[in-house]
Design a protein around this motif. Structure first.
Motif, PDB file in Angstrom:
ATOM      1  N   ARG A  11      35.755  16.325 -15.561  1.00 55.00           N
ATOM      2  CA  ARG A  11      36.325  17.074 -16.434  1.00 55.00           C
ATOM      3  C   ARG A  11      37.028  16.425 -17.641  1.00 55.00           C
ATOM      4  NH1 ARG A  11      36.589  20.845 -12.300  1.00 55.00           N
ATOM      5  NH2 ARG A  11      38.988  20.719 -12.283  1.00 55.00           N
ATOM      6  N   ILE A  12      36.961  15.015 -17.303  1.00 54.95           N
ATOM      7  CA  ILE A  12      37.789  14.270 -18.264  1.00 54.95           C
ATOM      8  C   ILE A  12      36.634  13.439 -19.282  1.00 54.95           C
ATOM      9  CG2 ILE A  12      39.428  12.041 -18.679  1.00 54.95           C
ATOM     10  CD1 ILE A  12      40.403  13.026 -15.949  1.00 54.95           C
ATOM     11  N   VAL A  13      36.792  13.664 -20.541  1.00 55.94           N
ATOM     12  CA  VAL A  13      35.903  13.002 -21.514  1.00 55.94           C
ATOM     13  C   VAL A  13      36.758  12.459 -22.703  1.00 55.94           C
ATOM     14  CG1 VAL A  13      34.091  13.484 -22.999  1.00 55.94           C
ATOM     15  CG2 VAL A  13      34.209  14.770 -20.924  1.00 55.94           C
ATOM     16  N   CYS A  14      36.144  11.223 -22.966  1.00 54.29           N
ATOM     17  CA  CYS A  14      36.818  10.328 -24.108  1.00 54.29           C
ATOM     18  C   CYS A  14      35.628  10.546 -25.256  1.00 54.29           C
ATOM     19  CB  CYS A  14      36.990   9.100 -23.968  1.00 54.29           C
ATOM     20  SG  CYS A  14      38.243   8.677 -22.506  1.00 54.29           S
ATOM     21  N   ALA A  80      40.256  20.681 -17.924  1.00 52.67           N
ATOM     22  CA  ALA A  80      39.492  19.915 -18.504  1.00 52.67           C
ATOM     23  C   ALA A  80      40.470  19.001 -19.844  1.00 52.67           C
ATOM     24  CB  ALA A  80      38.284  20.458 -19.214  1.00 52.67           C
ATOM     25  N   LEU A  81      40.046  17.668 -19.793  1.00 56.41           N
ATOM     26  CA  LEU A  81      40.912  16.937 -20.662  1.00 56.41           C
ATOM     27  C   LEU A  81      39.887  16.303 -21.662  1.00 56.41           C
ATOM     28  CD1 LEU A  81      43.354  15.586 -21.516  1.00 56.41           C
ATOM     29  CD2 LEU A  81      42.733  13.791 -20.125  1.00 56.41           C
ATOM     30  N   LEU A  82      40.152  16.562 -23.028  1.00 59.09           N
ATOM     31  CA  LEU A  82      39.430  15.752 -24.157  1.00 59.09           C
ATOM     32  C   LEU A  82      40.398  15.036 -24.961  1.00 59.09           C
ATOM     33  CD1 LEU A  82      36.671  15.793 -25.615  1.00 59.09           C
ATOM     34  CD2 LEU A  82      37.294  17.894 -26.828  1.00 59.09           C
ATOM     35  N   LEU A  83      39.837  13.898 -24.999  1.00 61.27           N
ATOM     36  CA  LEU A  83      40.573  12.988 -25.622  1.00 61.27           C
ATOM     37  C   LEU A  83      39.553  12.328 -26.826  1.00 61.27           C
ATOM     38  CD1 LEU A  83      41.823  10.704 -22.718  1.00 61.27           C
ATOM     39  CD2 LEU A  83      43.180  11.913 -24.105  1.00 61.27           C
ATOM     40  N   LEU A  84      40.311  12.167 -28.095  1.00 63.16           N
ATOM     41  CA  LEU A  84      39.414  11.822 -29.266  1.00 63.16           C
ATOM     42  C   LEU A  84      40.214  10.560 -29.953  1.00 63.16           C
ATOM     43  CD1 LEU A  84      39.466  15.294 -30.775  1.00 63.16           C
ATOM     44  CD2 LEU A  84      37.626  14.577 -29.383  1.00 63.16           C
ATOM     45  N   ASP A  85      38.915   9.743 -30.127  1.00 66.98           N
ATOM     46  CA  ASP A  85      39.379   8.431 -30.869  1.00 66.98           C
ATOM     47  C   ASP A  85      39.537   8.795 -32.305  1.00 66.98           C
ATOM     48  OD1 ASP A  85      39.924   5.791 -31.048  1.00 66.98           O
ATOM     49  OD2 ASP A  85      37.770   5.449 -31.877  1.00 66.98           O
ATOM     50  N   GLU A  86      38.916   9.641 -32.824  1.00 65.24           N
ATOM     51  CA  GLU A  86      38.987  10.113 -34.157  1.00 65.24           C
ATOM     52  C   GLU A  86      39.650  11.333 -34.199  1.00 65.24           C
ATOM     53  OE1 GLU A  86      38.320   8.412 -37.321  1.00 65.24           O
ATOM     54  OE2 GLU A  86      37.953   6.601 -35.876  1.00 65.24           O
ATOM     55  N   SER A  87      40.837  11.673 -34.822  1.00 69.04           N
ATOM     56  CA  SER A  87      41.441  12.944 -34.646  1.00 69.04           C
ATOM     57  C   SER A  87      40.771  13.867 -35.396  1.00 69.04           C
ATOM     58  CB  SER A  87      43.045  12.644 -35.121  1.00 69.04           C
ATOM     59  OG  SER A  87      42.794  12.461 -36.549  1.00 69.04           O
ATOM     60  N   LEU A 100      44.557  14.583 -28.195  1.00 64.50           N
ATOM     61  CA  LEU A 100      44.452  15.046 -26.866  1.00 64.50           C
ATOM     62  C   LEU A 100      44.289  16.561 -26.721  1.00 64.50           C
ATOM     63  CD1 LEU A 100      46.515  13.461 -23.872  1.00 64.50           C
ATOM     64  CD2 LEU A 100      46.236  16.172 -24.139  1.00 64.50           C
ATOM     65  N   LEU A 101      43.371  17.096 -25.996  1.00 68.67           N
ATOM     66  CA  LEU A 101      43.382  18.456 -25.578  1.00 68.67           C
ATOM     67  C   LEU A 101      43.256  18.727 -24.268  1.00 68.67           C
ATOM     68  CD1 LEU A 101      41.169  18.041 -28.521  1.00 68.67           C
ATOM     69  CD2 LEU A 101      41.435  20.173 -28.522  1.00 68.67           C
ATOM     70  N   LEU A 102      44.157  19.446 -23.714  1.00 70.48           N
ATOM     71  CA  LEU A 102      44.194  19.659 -22.146  1.00 70.48           C
ATOM     72  C   LEU A 102      43.823  21.210 -22.166  1.00 70.48           C
ATOM     73  CD1 LEU A 102      44.161  18.691 -19.163  1.00 70.48           C
ATOM     74  CD2 LEU A 102      46.521  19.284 -19.219  1.00 70.48           C
ATOM     75  N   ALA A 103      42.772  21.551 -21.564  1.00 76.25           N
ATOM     76  CA  ALA A 103      42.481  23.024 -21.512  1.00 76.25           C
ATOM     77  C   ALA A 103      42.596  23.424 -20.112  1.00 76.25           C
ATOM     78  CB  ALA A 103      40.912  23.413 -22.336  1.00 76.25           C
ATOM     79  N   LEU A 104      43.441  24.635 -20.094  1.00 78.24           N
ATOM     80  CA  LEU A 104      43.538  24.986 -18.638  1.00 78.24           C
ATOM     81  C   LEU A 104      43.012  26.788 -18.798  1.00 78.24           C
ATOM     82  CD1 LEU A 104      44.985  25.047 -16.109  1.00 78.24           C
ATOM     83  CD2 LEU A 104      47.062  25.945 -16.930  1.00 78.24           C
ATOM     84  N   ILE A 105      42.291  27.065 -17.701  1.00 78.11           N
ATOM     85  CA  ILE A 105      41.801  28.509 -17.246  1.00 78.11           C
ATOM     86  C   ILE A 105      42.532  28.900 -15.961  1.00 78.11           C
ATOM     87  CG2 ILE A 105      39.730  28.314 -18.820  1.00 78.11           C
ATOM     88  CD1 ILE A 105      38.003  28.168 -16.322  1.00 78.11           C
ATOM     89  N   PRO A 140      37.750   7.687 -16.688  1.00 75.35           N
ATOM     90  CA  PRO A 140      38.338   9.033 -16.072  1.00 75.35           C
ATOM     91  C   PRO A 140      39.404   8.814 -14.906  1.00 75.35           C
ATOM     92  CG  PRO A 140      35.943   9.429 -16.804  1.00 75.35           C
ATOM     93  CD  PRO A 140      36.373   7.965 -16.973  1.00 75.35           C
ATOM     94  N   GLU A 141      38.700   8.077 -13.872  1.00 73.56           N
ATOM     95  CA  GLU A 141      39.554   7.718 -12.767  1.00 73.56           C
ATOM     96  C   GLU A 141      40.990   7.249 -13.172  1.00 73.56           C
ATOM     97  OE1 GLU A 141      36.352   6.592 -13.335  1.00 73.56           O
ATOM     98  OE2 GLU A 141      35.241   7.709 -11.768  1.00 73.56           O
ATOM     99  N   LEU A 142      40.939   6.016 -14.021  1.00 68.13           N
ATOM    100  CA  LEU A 142      42.144   5.321 -14.475  1.00 68.13           C
ATOM    101  C   LEU A 142      43.170   6.567 -15.291  1.00 68.13           C
ATOM    102  CD1 LEU A 142      40.977   2.088 -15.820  1.00 68.13           C
ATOM    103  CD2 LEU A 142      41.883   2.424 -13.528  1.00 68.13           C
ATOM    104  N   ILE A 143      42.349   7.375 -16.115  1.00 64.83           N
ATOM    105  CA  ILE A 143      43.157   8.218 -16.711  1.00 64.83           C
ATOM    106  C   ILE A 143      44.010   9.253 -15.828  1.00 64.83           C
ATOM    107  CG2 ILE A 143      42.912  10.320 -18.381  1.00 64.83           C
ATOM    108  CD1 ILE A 143      40.528   8.724 -19.898  1.00 64.83           C
ATOM    109  N   LEU A 144      43.050   9.937 -14.765  1.00 62.30           N
ATOM    110  CA  LEU A 144      43.567  10.738 -13.785  1.00 62.30           C
ATOM    111  C   LEU A 144      44.911  10.140 -13.066  1.00 62.30           C
ATOM    112  CD1 LEU A 144      43.546  13.675 -12.904  1.00 62.30           C
ATOM    113  CD2 LEU A 144      41.755  12.879 -11.273  1.00 62.30           C
ATOM    114  N   SER A 145      44.523   9.000 -12.917  1.00 58.72           N
ATOM    115  CA  SER A 145      45.741   8.234 -12.016  1.00 58.72           C
ATOM    116  C   SER A 145      46.953   8.122 -12.842  1.00 58.72           C
ATOM    117  CB  SER A 145      45.126   6.877 -11.501  1.00 58.72           C
ATOM    118  OG  SER A 145      46.063   5.920 -10.996  1.00 58.72           O
ATOM    119  N   TYR A 146      46.769   7.678 -14.013  1.00 60.25           N
ATOM    120  CA  TYR A 146      47.934   7.597 -14.899  1.00 60.25           C
ATOM    121  C   TYR A 146      48.646   8.891 -15.066  1.00 60.25           C
ATOM    122  CZ  TYR A 146      50.711   6.538 -18.964  1.00 60.25           C
ATOM    123  OH  TYR A 146      51.814   6.170 -19.993  1.00 60.25           O
TER     124      TYR A 146
END
Length: 157
Positions: A11-14, A80-87, A100-105, A140-146
């Motif tokens: 659930r992490i997407v760039c 879920a985390l959505l990272l956008l190169d172009e804003s 950066l959008l982090l959605a929570l349900i 995603p693994e590196l992002i979650l770890s960070y």
């Protein structure tokens, strides 16, 4: 509960770019939906819940970060985390474009019990340059770890 409990690498997407806030929320809804699972709910239900909450008032934190959230009939909270190169442009307090959008349900009827978590997410995520740092990690693994290390730093402080 912390970011590692809520978020998983699937659930992490760039993304290079998305054309609008609507497209970003559609992507988040797709990441959060569980069609076909026992606690399944449809992508459209997640999208509508996130948009309905956003209409009550912007969930933008500033620094290019948005924290959309909603209550649904789910058995557990997830993000879920959505990272956008172009804003994309959204109604942000500092007028900065969003990367950066982090959605929570969260489970319906339990939203208040998740308020401390939302506050903690806002504090930990609301830092200048975070989206850029996460995009540079790319995996995603590196992002979650960070992100996990950021939460551990906050707890240790």
């Amino acid at each position: 509960m912390d970011i590692v409990t809520l978020l998983s690498t699937d659930r992490i997407v760039c993304e290079r770019e998305l054309s609008s806030k609507k497209r970003a929320f559609e992507k988040l809804a797709a990441l959060l939906s569980h069609e076909g699972h026992e606690d399944g709910f449809e992508n459209e239900a997640v999208f509508n819940a996130l948009i309905a909450r956003e209409k009550l008032g912007s969930t933008a934190l500033g620094n290019g970060i948005v924290l959309p959230h909603a209550s649904l009939r789910v058995s557990y909270a997830k993000a879920a985390l959505l990272l956008l190169d172009e804003s994309i442009d959204m109604d942000t307090p500092d007028k900065k474009p969003v990367h950066l959008l982090l959605a929570l349900i969260v489970p319906k009827g339990q939203a208040e019990s998740y308020q401390p978590l939302l506050s903690e997410l806002a504090i930990v995520l609301n830092r200048k340059g975070l989206a850029k740092s996460l995009l540079e990690l790319g995996e995603p693994e590196l992002i979650l770890s960070y992100l996990s290390s950021l939460f551990e730093q906050k707890i240790a402080a």
